[in-house]
Design an enzyme around this catalytic site. Structure first.
Site, PDB file in Angstrom:
ATOM      1  N   GLU A  91      -7.814  -1.110  14.433  1.00 27.50           N
ATOM      2  CA  GLU A  91      -8.350  -2.163  13.568  1.00 27.50           C
ATOM      3  C   GLU A  91      -7.349  -3.290  13.332  1.00 27.50           C
ATOM      4  O   GLU A  91      -6.224  -3.066  12.902  1.00 27.50           O
ATOM      5  CB  GLU A  91      -8.743  -1.536  12.222  1.00 27.50           C
ATOM      6  CG  GLU A  91      -9.217  -2.555  11.207  1.00 27.50           C
ATOM      7  CD  GLU A  91      -9.456  -1.935   9.825  1.00 27.50           C
ATOM      8  OE1 GLU A  91      -9.826  -0.749   9.761  1.00 27.50           O
ATOM      9  OE2 GLU A  91      -9.267  -2.647   8.824  1.00 27.50           O
TER      10      GLU A  91
ATOM     11  N   SER B 151     -11.178  -6.860   9.356  1.00 23.84           N
ATOM     12  CA  SER B 151     -12.276  -6.185   8.695  1.00 23.84           C
ATOM     13  C   SER B 151     -12.933  -7.220   7.801  1.00 23.84           C
ATOM     14  O   SER B 151     -12.259  -7.865   7.003  1.00 23.84           O
ATOM     15  CB  SER B 151     -11.717  -5.039   7.860  1.00 23.84           C
ATOM     16  OG  SER B 151     -12.766  -4.339   7.251  1.00 23.84           O
TER      17      SER B 151
ATOM     18  N   ARG C  73       0.835  -1.192   0.000  1.00 22.33           N
ATOM     19  CA  ARG C  73       0.000   0.000   0.000  1.00 22.33           C
ATOM     20  C   ARG C  73       0.875   1.249   0.000  1.00 22.33           C
ATOM     21  O   ARG C  73       1.842   1.325   0.740  1.00 22.33           O
ATOM     22  CB  ARG C  73      -0.913  -0.006   1.229  1.00 22.33           C
ATOM     23  CG  ARG C  73      -1.801  -1.243   1.186  1.00 22.33           C
ATOM     24  CD  ARG C  73      -2.860  -1.252   2.249  1.00 22.33           C
ATOM     25  NE  ARG C  73      -3.620  -2.496   2.098  1.00 22.33           N
ATOM     26  CZ  ARG C  73      -4.644  -2.855   2.861  1.00 22.33           C
ATOM     27  NH1 ARG C  73      -5.040  -2.042   3.830  1.00 22.33           N
ATOM     28  NH2 ARG C  73      -5.279  -3.979   2.644  1.00 22.33           N
TER      29      ARG C  73
ATOM     30  N   ARG D  14       0.180  -6.361  11.459  1.00 23.02           N
ATOM     31  CA  ARG D  14      -0.212  -5.392  12.487  1.00 23.02           C
ATOM     32  C   ARG D  14      -0.591  -6.074  13.808  1.00 23.02           C
ATOM     33  O   ARG D  14      -0.493  -5.469  14.870  1.00 23.02           O
ATOM     34  CB  ARG D  14      -1.372  -4.524  11.984  1.00 23.02           C
ATOM     35  CG  ARG D  14      -1.737  -3.418  12.957  1.00 23.02           C
ATOM     36  CD  ARG D  14      -2.979  -2.665  12.547  1.00 23.02           C
ATOM     37  NE  ARG D  14      -2.724  -1.600  11.587  1.00 23.02           N
ATOM     38  CZ  ARG D  14      -3.663  -0.770  11.147  1.00 23.02           C
ATOM     39  NH1 ARG D  14      -4.915  -0.886  11.575  1.00 23.02           N
ATOM     40  NH2 ARG D  14      -3.363   0.180  10.277  1.00 23.02           N
TER      41      ARG D  14
ATOM     42  N   ARG E  15       1.333   1.177  10.318  1.00 22.64           N
ATOM     43  CA  ARG E  15       0.945   1.566   8.963  1.00 22.64           C
ATOM     44  C   ARG E  15       2.191   1.526   8.088  1.00 22.64           C
ATOM     45  O   ARG E  15       3.068   2.379   8.203  1.00 22.64           O
ATOM     46  CB  ARG E  15       0.347   2.978   8.991  1.00 22.64           C
ATOM     47  CG  ARG E  15      -0.294   3.418   7.683  1.00 22.64           C
ATOM     48  CD  ARG E  15      -0.892   4.810   7.810  1.00 22.64           C
ATOM     49  NE  ARG E  15      -2.004   4.856   8.758  1.00 22.64           N
ATOM     50  CZ  ARG E  15      -3.270   4.584   8.450  1.00 22.64           C
ATOM     51  NH1 ARG E  15      -3.588   4.263   7.208  1.00 22.64           N
ATOM     52  NH2 ARG E  15      -4.205   4.635   9.361  1.00 22.64           N
TER      53      ARG E  15
END
Length: 420
Positions: free
Chosen positions: A344, A347, A257, A384, A272
């Site tokens: 988070e 998801s 990403r 994460r 991140r």
RNA sequence: GGAAGCGUGCCAGAGCGGCCGAAUGGGACACACUGCUAAUGUGUUGUGCUCGUCAAGGGCACCGAGGGUUCAAAUCCCUCCGCUUCCGCCA
């Protein structure tokens, strides 16, 4: 893409969905208009083609002497057909544009934006420490598990090395996730992480999030941000067999990403990053089974979270915060002590038939007719997660207790000790 | 990277520029026959769009994808993608 039959038969429901998402309800009317115009264009082109076709046959049957006289009319018809087809193409483009502009119709998601989520469950209690807790990076460095500095030296900001017990911990975690999924009937997959534009587009990732994606210009390929992309495109253009229940896959892949537009956010540690590993569940099922399947995926996620023994909460994500493909989304957020906040970790989205329609994934219904399938996806573990594991299980001396479920993957170790 | 060949319906496999949505064989399904299975016979055997009461029944499109030539293309031309084989190179 949403089902045009729903737009025609119940436009009000789609407008309501748009409002709940905070999006423009008039897009529905643009879509209806474009739909009607395309159908008119198709009808007139079909008619002209039929005429040209039958006329072409008479030319074929005509004798050589009378043929030249007929060719003039033939040419004329060919021209008319060409014009009609041009109108058909432009009407189709307009429809496609209008169609792509409308996100999936929500199913039960709370209205509102990012802050309007509803907390469904809180599991476990945030730990209290009788010492000042360290954050995951400090712990990771003490343990020789995370090396951000060299990550930056070699690849730049937001890159890192997992080393030693850090690498092992990730393997243990992701392997546990794979085993959990396989045990529940998922087909394990190691998918390609470079995909063609149509795969990226078909899964709906080239829209609003296009600048999040790495593109290899020289080869016209994209690096996937999640294995949802290859797993969704896996059955594109196919009629699959769902007679025996949902088709379930679990993919292990690196994810990439760009994190454009998140400058300054979560710059410390591995929360991140540009590249991480993820185990992702993906289901194809009948639309009527999708809601139940969604809850099942959430259940598998919660099993994994229970296994790593961290406090977390489950939220029902608000309509305005859903991706364009999702009709409903549940996130599980783990407690991160250093931030005194929930972050988070998983998801899961129910994309109903939205994604499958664009990808052309269908199944045969009771009557044997092809129907568009529903697709769902959900996270089973990511890099994460190491943040939550390290921080919640840390001890005063900087050591970290290993949750029981992860011990086999770490050679039975119960505690990770600082290396110096 | 270079050269050659191939890409047709669930599978195999024909296909002359018009009579091809497409022969033939196999498979599958339905019905019939058979004490059961097998065998046999007959029939069915695609998808999308569109008109129609998401009916009956029409129309149009689809032979790897996209363009082009032609009154007319599975059939000719171009581009791309994929597969196979050979040569070269290299983890």
């Amino acid at each position: 893409m949403i089902d045009l039959r729903i737009v025609r038969s119940d436009p009000e429901a789609v407008r309501a969905s748009q409002l709940a998402r905070g999006e423009d309800p008039s897009l529905v009317d643009r879509l209806l208009t474009a739909d009607a115009q395309r159908r008119a264009a198709v009808a007139s082109a079909d008619e002209l083609r039929a005429e040209q076709k039958s006329f072409g046959r008479t030319v074929g049957r005509a004798s050589p002497e009378e043929r030249p006289a007929l060719l003039a009319r033939g040419k004329e018809l060919a021209g008319l057909v060409k014009q009609a087809e041009a109108r058909e193409v432009s009407a189709e483009q307009e429809l496609r544009g209008a169609h792509l502009a409308v996100p999936n119709v929500i199913e039960g998601a709370p209205p509102g934006g990012e802050q309007d989520f509803v907390v469904l469950e809180e599991i476990g209690t945030p730990p209290t420490f009788d010492f000042t807790p360290r954050d995951h990076l400090e712990l990771g460095e003490l343990l020789g598990a995370i090396d951000m500095e060299r990550g930056a030296k070699v690849s730049g900001a937001r890159f890192y090395f997992l080393r030693g017990v850090g690498a092992q911990l990730q393997f243990a975690l992701l392997n546990l996730a794979m085993q959990t999924a396989i045990g529940n009937g998922f087909v394990p997959m190691v998918p390609p992480v470079l995909v063609k534009p149509e795969s990226m587009e078909g899964t709906g990732f080239l829209g609003a999030h296009a600048d999040e994606i790495y593109r290899l210009e020289a080869d016209d390929l994209y690096l996937v941000g999640t294995s949802e992309v290859p797993l969704a495109a896996y059955h594109s253009g196919e009629i699959i067999d769902l007679a025996g229940g949902p088709a379930r896959y679990v993919g292990w892949s690196s994810c990439f990403r760009r994190e454009a537009g998140s400058y300054g956010k979560d710059t410390r540690g591995i929360i991140r990053v540009h590249q991480f590993d993820k185990v992702e569940m993906f289901s194809y099922c009948r639309p009527e089974d999708a809601e139940a399947e969604h809850l099942r995926l959430r259940e598998f996620e919660q099993q994994m979270l229970a296994a790593i023994e961290v406090p977390y909460r489950v939220i029902d994500v608000a309509a305005g915060d859903l991706g364009s493909s999702a009709a409903r989304k549940y996130d599980c957020e783990a407690w991160v002590p250093s931030q005194q906040a929930y972050r988070e970790l998983t998801s899961t989205s129910n994309c109903t038939t939205f994604q499958a329609r664009r990808l052309g994934v269908r199944y045969r219904g009771e009557d044997g007719k092809p129907q568009t399938a529903a697709t769902l996806n959900g996270t089973l573990a990511t890099t994460r997660w190491l943040v939550a594991i390290l921080e919640n299980h840390q001890q005063a001396d900087g050591s970290v207790r290993v949750p029981e479920a992860l011990r086999p993957g770490l050679g039975g170790r119960e505690v990770l000790e600082p290396i110096r």
